[in-house]
Every structure is written in structure tokens, then in C-alpha cells.
Write a protein that holds these residues in place. Structure first.
Motif, PDB file in Angstrom:
ATOM      1  N   UNK A 151      63.006  53.431  39.197  1.00 21.52           N
ATOM      2  CA  UNK A 151      62.969  52.249  40.056  1.00 21.52           C
ATOM      3  C   UNK A 151      61.808  51.331  39.702  1.00 21.52           C
ATOM      4  N   UNK A 152      60.757  51.897  39.089  1.00 21.05           N
ATOM      5  CA  UNK A 152      59.554  51.114  38.791  1.00 21.05           C
ATOM      6  C   UNK A 152      59.040  51.430  37.392  1.00 21.05           C
ATOM      7  N   UNK A 153      58.300  50.476  36.839  1.00 15.21           N
ATOM      8  CA  UNK A 153      57.564  50.656  35.595  1.00 15.21           C
ATOM      9  C   UNK A 153      56.114  50.310  35.878  1.00 15.21           C
ATOM     10  N   UNK A 154      55.197  51.140  35.392  1.00 15.50           N
ATOM     11  CA  UNK A 154      53.767  50.939  35.638  1.00 15.50           C
ATOM     12  C   UNK A 154      53.045  50.719  34.309  1.00 15.50           C
ATOM     13  N   UNK A 155      52.871  49.453  33.897  1.00 19.79           N
ATOM     14  CA  UNK A 155      52.202  49.147  32.638  1.00 19.79           C
ATOM     15  C   UNK A 155      50.717  48.816  32.855  1.00 19.79           C
ATOM     16  N   UNK A 156      49.922  48.841  31.773  1.00 14.26           N
ATOM     17  CA  UNK A 156      48.533  48.380  31.880  1.00 14.26           C
ATOM     18  C   UNK A 156      48.487  46.870  32.062  1.00 14.26           C
ATOM     19  N   UNK A 178      54.582  47.562  38.700  1.00 16.96           N
ATOM     20  CA  UNK A 178      53.286  47.810  39.328  1.00 16.96           C
ATOM     21  C   UNK A 178      52.252  47.982  38.228  1.00 16.96           C
ATOM     22  N   UNK A 179      51.284  47.096  38.179  1.00 18.26           N
ATOM     23  CA  UNK A 179      50.363  47.012  37.044  1.00 18.26           C
ATOM     24  C   UNK A 179      49.056  47.754  37.342  1.00 18.26           C
ATOM     25  N   UNK A 180      48.527  48.449  36.338  1.00 21.02           N
ATOM     26  CA  UNK A 180      47.240  49.137  36.459  1.00 21.02           C
ATOM     27  C   UNK A 180      46.270  48.604  35.392  1.00 21.02           C
ATOM     28  N   UNK A 181      44.992  48.758  35.663  1.00 20.65           N
ATOM     29  CA  UNK A 181      44.215  48.839  36.892  1.00 20.65           C
ATOM     30  C   UNK A 181      43.318  47.606  36.891  1.00 20.65           C
ATOM     31  N   UNK A 182      43.251  46.889  38.007  1.00 21.39           N
ATOM     32  CA  UNK A 182      42.584  45.588  38.082  1.00 21.39           C
ATOM     33  C   UNK A 182      41.235  45.728  38.775  1.00 21.39           C
ATOM     34  N   UNK A 183      40.233  45.004  38.241  1.00 18.22           N
ATOM     35  CA  UNK A 183      38.864  45.123  38.748  1.00 18.22           C
ATOM     36  C   UNK A 183      38.340  43.866  39.420  1.00 18.22           C
ATOM     37  N   UNK A 184      38.960  42.703  39.173  1.00 16.03           N
ATOM     38  CA  UNK A 184      38.428  41.448  39.691  1.00 16.03           C
ATOM     39  C   UNK A 184      39.525  40.635  40.358  1.00 16.03           C
ATOM     40  N   UNK A 185      39.113  39.696  41.219  1.00 12.62           N
ATOM     41  CA  UNK A 185      40.097  38.837  41.887  1.00 12.62           C
ATOM     42  C   UNK A 185      40.768  37.897  40.900  1.00 12.62           C
ATOM     43  N   UNK A 186      40.059  37.557  39.808  1.00 16.13           N
ATOM     44  CA  UNK A 186      40.644  36.675  38.799  1.00 16.13           C
ATOM     45  C   UNK A 186      41.811  37.375  38.110  1.00 16.13           C
ATOM     46  N   UNK A 234      55.123  42.981  41.090  1.00 16.05           N
ATOM     47  CA  UNK A 234      55.449  43.506  42.421  1.00 16.05           C
ATOM     48  C   UNK A 234      54.291  44.232  43.081  1.00 16.05           C
ATOM     49  N   UNK A 235      53.481  44.918  42.298  1.00 16.14           N
ATOM     50  CA  UNK A 235      52.358  45.656  42.841  1.00 16.14           C
ATOM     51  C   UNK A 235      51.213  45.649  41.853  1.00 16.14           C
ATOM     52  N   UNK A 236      49.988  45.744  42.358  1.00 18.14           N
ATOM     53  CA  UNK A 236      48.799  45.753  41.501  1.00 18.14           C
ATOM     54  C   UNK A 236      47.898  46.897  41.950  1.00 18.14           C
TER      55      UNK A 236
END
Length: 272
Positions: free
Chosen positions: A199-204, A241-249, A260-262
Motif C-alpha cells: 500500500x505504501x513505498x518509503x523512499x529516502x 512516506x519519505x524518510x528522514x527529514x531534519x528541517x522545515x525547509x 503523503x507522509x514525512x
């Protein structure tokens, strides 16, 4: 355009000791949290516990992951309950204890990290014979994980880099959604997602075309993506759903293209 779901990486690992009860509490209490991403593998008795590394003596920014040593799946529950995480009073929790600490309305993304076997073959598309072998290796652990998750009131999404884990989950608990974790080989990731109808893919974060992030080295990937993963996922009815974010930018760039997701280490990155 809908707002992407905020998925707290290991329970907001940027502000809490990762994969611990305190992380579950902190992430649950933040109003932006839609899901908490955690990692599971077995203790020596087979009980699912929440920890990322397969060894207890890893480090995070120079700080010891725990004050103990050894492979997680060779440790008793008592030993793990005494292993202090990142020099805090938090210890390695069971999956059951972690889920009990998750607040109402918050889902959990359970990454199937390891079934207690050093040969897990991540990021591979498996032949039918290899698939059956890998599924058999994963199934006893997946059964234990599903048994615990069946008692959880919130949404559960299982994910893994390992096709064997996804195959086992589809076989053991087809009622649950699964997500294919992808690293550098997007084509293989898509092949695995199609094989198990994930149902989902989780890429960098640098695997999403159309953002400045796609030109930045991350997670061992230094080349821009050769496939528009978001467009393909949309065409095939899968969420990203993307991984992994550190900043608002970074968050804002991914939000602007409609993921769809972060998965994030810090709360509040979606507030701008």
C-alpha cells in the motif's frame, strides 16, 4: 493539496531517546503527530522489542546507544530491560509496552528490522524459491509481532527493507497495510512493492524528483533519481512516506510536491 502526515521517527529521535517509552509519550503528546515509526526485532525468547540496531553497543553522535553489549536477539528480556538507552534512565522496551504508551489517535509504523537472523537480504527482489525460504525465516517473528499489534487500538502499518518480511506479513496478516522501504535502487523497490502489492513505498528524502533534495547526497545515494517515484506511485495507487527529514525547509519541499507522509526527527517542522 492535503497536508502530509507527520510520522515521528523512532518517536522524534531528535528530542527524545529513540524507540523508548519516553519517546512514545513525547511523540503522542505532540498535536502534529499522525504516526510513530519504530523498529522491532526479537529478544532471545522471541518477544518483540523496540530497537533499531542489531547490537547494543552502537553510538549516536558519539553517545553509546546503550550501556550494554551484544546482539539484541541473544539477550534476555531482563538484560534488555536493564540496558540504559543513550545515557538516560530509559531502557529497551517490549513492543507491547511501547504500544501501551502510545496515546489515543496516534498510529504506529512498525518497521520489521530483523527476525533474529544475520542474513536478511534487504533491498532485494527475490526469486520464488528464495522468497519461500526468506518468508519461512521471518514468519515466526512476524506472528509474534502481529499478535501484539492486534491488541493495539490505533492504525498499524508494517514496513521493511526485506522482501521476506513483507512476504511473511502478507501471509500471516493480510488485513494489515505494508510499506516497502527503498534505498538506492528505486527500480528494485518498485518491483518489490508490486510483488507484494504494498500500500505504501518509503523512499529516502532525495529520491523524490522535482525538489532540491533530489540533488543532495543522502543515505548512500549521490545521484538524482532516474524514475519519478511519486508519479509512479500515484499511477499505481500507492502512498509515499519519505524518510528522514531534519528541517522545515526539507519538509516544505516535500509537502509542495504532494508526498503523503514525512518521517521526521523533530516535531513542528510542518508549522511553516
Amino acid at each position: 493539496m492535503p497536508e502530509p502526515a507527520v510520522i515521528a521517527h523512532r518517536g522524534f529521535a531528535g528530542i527524545a531517546p529513540e524507540n523508548t517509552i519516553e519517546a512514545a509519550r513525547i511523540a503522542s503528546e505532540h498535536p502534529s503527530t499522525g504516526m510513530i515509526e519504530i523498529d522491532v526485532q526479537p529478544a532471545a525468547c522471541g518477544t518483540p522489542v523496540v530497537i533499531h540496531d542489531d547490537r547494543l553497543e552502537g553510538t549516536r553522535d558519539g553517545r553509546p546507544l546503550t550501556d550494554s553489549e551484544g546482539l539484541v536477539w541473544e539477550q534476555t528480556l531482563e538484560a534488555l530491560s536493564n540496558a540504559r538507552v543513550l545515557e538516560t534512565d530509559e531502557t529497551v522496551p517490549t513492543l507491547e509496552a511501547f504500544l501501551e504508551a502510545v496515546g489515543p489517535g496516534v498510529g504506529v509504523n512498525v518497521e520489521l528490522k530483523n527476525p533474529g537472523n544475520p542474513s536478511i537480504r534487504p533491498a532485494e527482489s527475490l526469486s520464488p524459491s528464495a522468497r519461500a525460504e526468506r518468508r519461512a525465516i521471518w514468519e515466526p517473528f512476524v506472528e509474534r509481532v502481529v499478535e501484539v499489534c492486534d491488541g493495539f487500538d490505533g492504525e498499524v502499518l508494517f514496513s521493511s527493507f526485506c522482501a521476506g518480511a513483507l512476504a511473511a506479513t502478507r501471509n500471516v496478516a493480510p488485513e494489515y497495510s505494508i510499506g516497502t522501504l527503498v534505498a538506492d535502487d528505486l527500480e528494485t523497490g518498485l518491483e518489490v512493492a508490486r510483488e507484494y502489492d504494498s500500500e505504501a513505498i518509503h523512499p529516502p528524502r532525495n529520491a523524490i524528483a522535482g525538489t532540491a533534495l533530489s540533488t543532495e547526497p543522502y543515505a548512500g545515494v549521490s545521484e538524482p533519481p532516474t524514475v519519478d517515484l511519486l508519479e509512479v506511485a500515484r499511477d499505481e495507487g500507492r502512498t509515499i512516506n519519505v524518510w528522514t527529514v531534519d528541517t522545515w525547509i526539507q519538509f516544505d519541499q516535500l509537502r509542495s510536491v504532494g508526498v503523503d507522509g514525512i518521517i521526521v526527527d523533530y516535531p513542528g517542522l510542518n508549522s511553516r
